[in-house]
Design an enzyme around this catalytic site. Structure first.
Site, mmCIF file in Angstrom:
data_model
loop_
_atom_site.group_PDB
_atom_site.id
_atom_site.type_symbol
_atom_site.label_atom_id
_atom_site.label_comp_id
_atom_site.label_asym_id
_atom_site.label_seq_id
_atom_site.Cartn_x
_atom_site.Cartn_y
_atom_site.Cartn_z
ATOM 1 C CD GLN A 250 -7.288 -0.558 7.189
ATOM 2 O OE1 GLN A 250 -8.043 -1.513 7.367
ATOM 3 N NE2 GLN A 250 -6.065 -0.529 7.688
ATOM 4 N N GLY B 80 0.789 -1.212 0.000
ATOM 5 C CA GLY B 80 0.000 0.000 0.000
ATOM 6 C C GLY B 80 0.825 1.268 0.000
ATOM 7 C CG HIS C 84 -0.320 -6.184 5.162
ATOM 8 N ND1 HIS C 84 -0.507 -5.794 6.462
ATOM 9 C CD2 HIS C 84 -0.051 -5.059 4.465
ATOM 10 C CE1 HIS C 84 -0.353 -4.490 6.551
ATOM 11 N NE2 HIS C 84 -0.076 -4.017 5.359
ATOM 12 C CB THR D 191 12.437 -9.740 -11.349
ATOM 13 O OG1 THR D 191 13.550 -9.498 -12.209
ATOM 14 C CG2 THR D 191 11.886 -11.130 -11.602
ATOM 15 C CB CYS E 2 0.242 8.727 28.078
ATOM 16 S SG CYS E 2 -1.503 8.847 27.618
ATOM 17 C CG ASN F 197 -5.753 4.012 9.244
ATOM 18 O OD1 ASN F 197 -6.021 5.055 8.651
ATOM 19 N ND2 ASN F 197 -4.794 3.951 10.141
#
Length: 739
Positions: A180, A72, A202, A238, A324, A152
Site C-alpha cells: 500500500q 503481493g 496492481h 518462465t 452486517c 490498507n
C-alpha cells in the site's frame, strides 16, 4: 452521463496508459522466452533486466535483490514461509501484528500448524505498533518479524526503520508488506532498513498478477516454486515478460512523479473528509491524522450499516469495513484490533483517492453519501420517499438475501434448549422437533397448522419478491400435508429510503401467490425498518391422523426432492450483478412456484415423512430428519438436480454466508466421498429460498408418487435411500449432482 466516482484505489488501480504502452509489444511482437538464446529470447530478456533496473532504482537497491512474483500475496508468502523454513534450525518464533493483510496472517496461521510459534502484536487506537511491546515479544528463538509499512484500511504508517534497527540488534530478519505504501510515500530499502519488502503491481497502476519481493543480498529464503533456475534460482517459472515490463515502467513513473502524486491525493482526500465533517460533524475518522497514507480515509458513521451504504451508492465505489448479516456484525480485523466501538465500526467506509481523483468527483461522492446517510438516519432530514417502484433494485437495500439470512442452526439449537416445552396435550407438533410448522388439535378430527416466515429480498422486482415470500411461507403448510386457510402479512419497510409504491407492489405479489393457493390475506403488521423484509403468517388445517412430520422416516424409504438446488447461489449472483435476464427469469419462476401440487401428490399416495428445503440447505434439513428419526441416509450418485450455471457462480464467489454456516454445522454428521469437492459441499448446503419438498416414501410407493408428481407438473428426482444404521449420519459417497 457521468461515470461512477471511483474511490477504492487501495483495492486496485487502473493500468496507467504509459504502462500499457510499454507492456503491449511483449504480448505479440517480442513474445520470446527470456531463457531462449535466439533474438526473440534476447529481446524478452532485455525487457526483464530493464524492468529489474527500474524497480531497483525506485527502491534504491541492487538489481539482483529484486525477485519478480505473481503479486503481493505471493511475495508475502515467499518472504515469510521461505525465511521460516530457511531459518528453522535457528528458531521457530515469528512476530507479526494483528492488523496485517490476510496474505501475512494466513501464512502465519499455516506455519503455526507446522510447528512454528507466532506472536500477533496488538495495536493502539490509531493502529500503531508499540515498539516496547515488540521488544518484549522477542525471544531467543525469534527468527522473523513481519510488519506492514502502511495499513490498507486506515492508512496508518508504521516506523519500519525503528523496528528494523531493533530487530537487527537481536539478529532477527525483518519483512515489511509495502503493497500500500509504494507509489504513495517514499519507500526505499535502506531508509526502511528491512531485509525483505513486498510490492504489488496492481496497487501502483500496473496490471494484476505481477509483483516483486526485495530480498537483501546475503539472504536466501527457501523456494516456494520449484523448477528451472529463473529469478536467480529463487522462483521457478518462465517470466511473465509483459507484466514485468509493466511493473518496471510503473516504478519509473513513481520515481519521476511521486511528490506530485502524493500531494494531489492528500489534497482531495482532505477535501473529502472536510466536506463530510461540515455536513455530519459527528462523523469519525479512524487512524492517525498525520502519520498515514496521503490517499486513505477510514470514516465511521454511527449506528448505520456500512454495507447498506455501499450497496445504496449507485454512482460511488468505495469499501465497507464491516458486514452486517443474520448472525450479527462482522467487523474487519483492523477495526477490531483498534477497538473501534461497534456502533461506529459497523458503519465504517474506506475511501481511497487516486492520482487523477478530482474535487468535482469528491463533490459528487459527498452529495451521494449525504443523500444515503439522510435516508438511513431519517433524523438527519425527515422525508417521505416517493418514486417509481419499477426502477428499484430491491437487493441493493439489504445486507443479506432471503432464507440465507436465517440464524445459524447451531445458534438456534442453543437458544431453543432453554425454552420450556409446552405440556398441552393438544400440541401435536411443537418445538421438540424441527418440523416446519406448529400443529394444534382443536377437535377429534381437525387440527390447526400454523407457520410464520419472512426475510429480505432475493430478487430486485418488488412484485416477484412478494410472490416468492408468500410461496416460501406457504411451503411450510404444504410440507406438513395441510391445506392453507388464510394468511396475515408481516412487513418491515424503510419508509425513508424506498417509495411506498414498492411496498404496495410487494403486497400485490403476495396476494397473487395467495390467490394461486386459494386463500386470502386478511390482515398483517408493519414496522419501519432499515431494510425491506416481508413474509406471511399462514394458518391451515389437517386431520390430526394425517400430519406429515419430518421425524417419521422408515428404513428402506426412498428420498425424493421436488425442486433443483441453487437459489441461494443465483440470488447472490444476482446481487453481484452477474445474472442475465434469462437466468433472472429462471430464478424468479423457480422460487415463485408453489409446493401445492407436490403436497397434493404426496397426500394422495401416502408418505412417511417430509420437510421443505429452505435456509438450512438440503443437508441441513435432511439432517433434521435423520436426527429426529434415528436413521441414516445415503445420497445417490449424480441424482440431485441443480439450477443452471450454479457451479460457475460458486467459482466466482457468489456464495451466501448462510450456505457457509450450514456447511460448518452439518460437517460433523456427513461422510463425504473422496471425489466430493468443496464446491459440491457448498451446493448441498446452499441456503435455499422457497425450495422444494424433501419426501421420504416407501419404496413400493415410489413409482406411484413419481407418476403423480409428474402428472401434477412437478419435476422430481430420487436423491437417496434411508437405512437402519446407528449414528444418524448422512453419506455422500460420490458426486451427487445431475449436471
Amino acid at each position: 452521463m457521468n461515470k461512477p466516482v471511483y474511490l477504492d484505489y487501495n483495492a486496485t488501480a487502473p493500468v496507467d496508459l504509459d504502462v500499457l504502452s510499454v507492456m503491449m509489444p511483449y504480448l505479440a511482437e517480442n513474445f520470446g522466452n527470456p531463457s531462449s538464446r535466439h533474438s526473440f529470447g534476447l529481446e524478452a530478456k532485455k525487457a526483464v533486466m530493464e524492468a529489474r533496473r527500474k524497480v531497483a532504482s525506485m527502491l534504491k537497491c541492487r538489481m539482483e535483490e529484486i525477485i519478480f512474483t505473481s503479486g503481493g500475496s505471493e511475495s508475502n508468502n515467499f518472504a515469510i514461509k521461505g525465511m521460516a523454513l530457511a531459518y528453522m534450525d535457528k528458531g521457530n518464533h515469528i512476530i507479526t501484528t494483528s492488523i496485517e493483510h490476510p496474505s501475512v496472517l494466513e501464512v502465519c496461521h499455516y506455519l503455526e500448524n507446522h510447528g512454528f510459534k507466532v506472536t500477533y502484536l496488538p495495536v493502539d487506537q490509531f493502529a500503531m505498533v508499540d515498539i516496547k511491546e515488540l521488544e518484549r515479544a522477542i525471544r531467543p528463538e525469534t527468527i522473523l518479524i513481519s510488519v506492514m509499512h502502511a495499513n490498507n484500511e486506515v492508512g496508518t504508517i508504521q516506523n519500519i526503520k525503528e523496528i528494523s534497527e531493533l530487530a537487527h540488534r537481536h539478529g532477527i530478519i525483518v519483512h515489511s508488506d509495502c503493497a500500500q505504501s509504494v507509489g504513495k510515500i517514499p519507500v526505499t530499502a535502506d531508509e526502511l532498513g528491512c531485509d525483505m519488502l513486498t510490492i504489488a503491481g496492481h496497487k501502483i497502476y500496473a496490471p494484476k498478477g505481477i509483483g516483486a519481493l526485495f530480498v537483501r543480498s546475503g539472504l536466501k529464503p527457501d523456494n516456494l516454486i520449484h523448477g528451472a533456475g529463473h529469478e536467480m534460482n529463487m522462483r521457478a517459472g518462465t517470466e511473465n515478460v509483459p507484466y514485468i515490463a509493466a511493473l518496471g515502467e510503473a516504478c519509473r513513473i513513481i520515481c519521476d512523479h511521486l511528490k506530485e502524486y502524493s500531494e494531489k491525493m492528500a489534497e482531495v482526500r482532505d477535501y473529502f473528509e472536510d466536506s463530510l465533517k461540515r455536513i455530519f460533524p459527528w462523523v469519525r475518522i479512524n487512524g492517525r491524522m498525520e502519520q498515514r497514507l496521503p490517499n486513505t480515509s477510514s470514516i465511521s458513521f454511527k449506528d448505520i450499516e456500512a454495507n447498506l451504504i455501499v450497496s445504496s451508492l449507485k454512482d460511488v465505489a468505495l469499501s465497507a469495513g464491516a458486514a452486517c448479516h443474520s448472525e450479527g456484525v462482522t467487523v474487519s480485523h483492523v477495526l477490531q484490533a483498534m477497538k473501534v466501538p461497534l456502533n461506529y465500526a459497523m458503519g465504517t467506509l474506506r475511501a481511497s483517492t487516486g492520482r487523477t481523483t478530482t474535487k468535482e468527483e469528491i463533490d459528487r461522492a459527498v452529495n451521494s453519501l449525504k443523500n444515503i446517510i439522510e435516508e438511513l438516519r431519517p433524523e438527519e432530514k425527515m422525508k417521505f420517499s416517493t418514486g417509481n417502484p419499477h426502477e428499484i433494485r430491491l437487493t441493493e437495500y439489504t445486507s443479506g438475501l432471503g432464507c440465507a439470512c436465517k440464524m445459524r442452526p447451531q445458534v438456534l439449537e442453543e437458544v431453543l434448549k432453554s425454552i420450556p416445552r409446552p405440556v398441552d396435550k393438544n400440541v401435536l407438533v411443537g418445538i421438540d422437533t424441527s418440523d416446519d410448522a406448529a400443529v394444534y388439535r382443536i377437535c377429534q378430527n381437525e387440527a390447526v397448522v400454523q407457520t410464520v416466515d419472512f426475510f429480505t429480498p432475493v430478487v430486485d422486482d418488488p412484485f416477484s419478491f412478494g410472490a416468492i415470500a408468500a410461496a416460501n411461507s406457504l411451503s411450510d403448510i404444504y410440507a406438513m400435508g395441510a391445506k392453507p386457510l388464510f394468511a396475515l402479512s408481516i412487513a418491515g419497510f424503510p419508509i425513508s429510503r424506498l417509495p411506498v409504491g414498492v411496498l404496495k407492489e410487494i403486497i400485490s405479489g403476495a396476494n397473487a401467490a395467495a390467490y394461486e393457493a386459494g386463500i386470502p390475506i386478511i390482515g398483517g403488521h408493519t414496522i419501519d425498518d432499515t431494510e425491506p423484509k416481508f413474509g406471511l403468517v399462514v394458518t391451515g388445517i389437517i386431520d390430526p391422523e394425517r400430519v406429515v412430520r419430518n421425524s417419521s422416516m422408515k428404513s428402506g424409504d426412498v428420498l425424493i426432492l421436488t425442486k433443483p438446488l441453487g437459489t441461494g447461489i443465483l440470488s447472490s449472483a444476482l446481487k453481484m450483478g452477474l445474472l442475465d435476464d434469462n437466468l433472472k427469469g429462471i430464478l424468479g419462476t423457480q422460487m415463485k412456484k408453489l409446493n401445492k401440487s407436490a403436497s397434493e401428490a404426496m397426500m394422495e399416495i401416502g408418505v412417511n415423512a417430509c420437510t421443505d428445503v429452505t435456509g438450512f440447505g438440503l443437508l441441513g434439513h435432511l439432517l433434521e430428519m435423520v436426527k429426529a428419526s434415528g436413521y441414516c441416509v445415503t445420497l445417490e450418485k449424480k441424482s440431485v438436480m441443480l439450477l443452471p450455471r450454479v457451479l460457475e457462480f460458486v467459482l466466482q464467489g457468489a456464495v451466501p454466508g448462510g450456505s457457509k454456516n450450514n456447511m460448518i454445522f452439518t460437517s460433523p454428521f456427513i461422510e463425504y466421498g473422496s471425489d466430493v469437492t468443496e464446491t459440491d459441499k457448498i451446493l448441498l448446503n446452499d441456503a435455499q429460498t422457497s425450495g422444494g419438498l424433501l419426501i421420504s416414501v416407501e419404496e413400493e410407493k415410489m413409482n406411484a408418487l413419481l407418476n403423480r408428481l409428474d402428472e401434477n407438473g412437478v419435476d422430481a428426482s430420487i436423491i437417496g435411500i434411508v437405512t437402519a444404521e446407528a449414528g444418524s449420519k448422512i453419506r455422500v459417497p460420490s458426486i451427487p449432482f445431475n449436471l
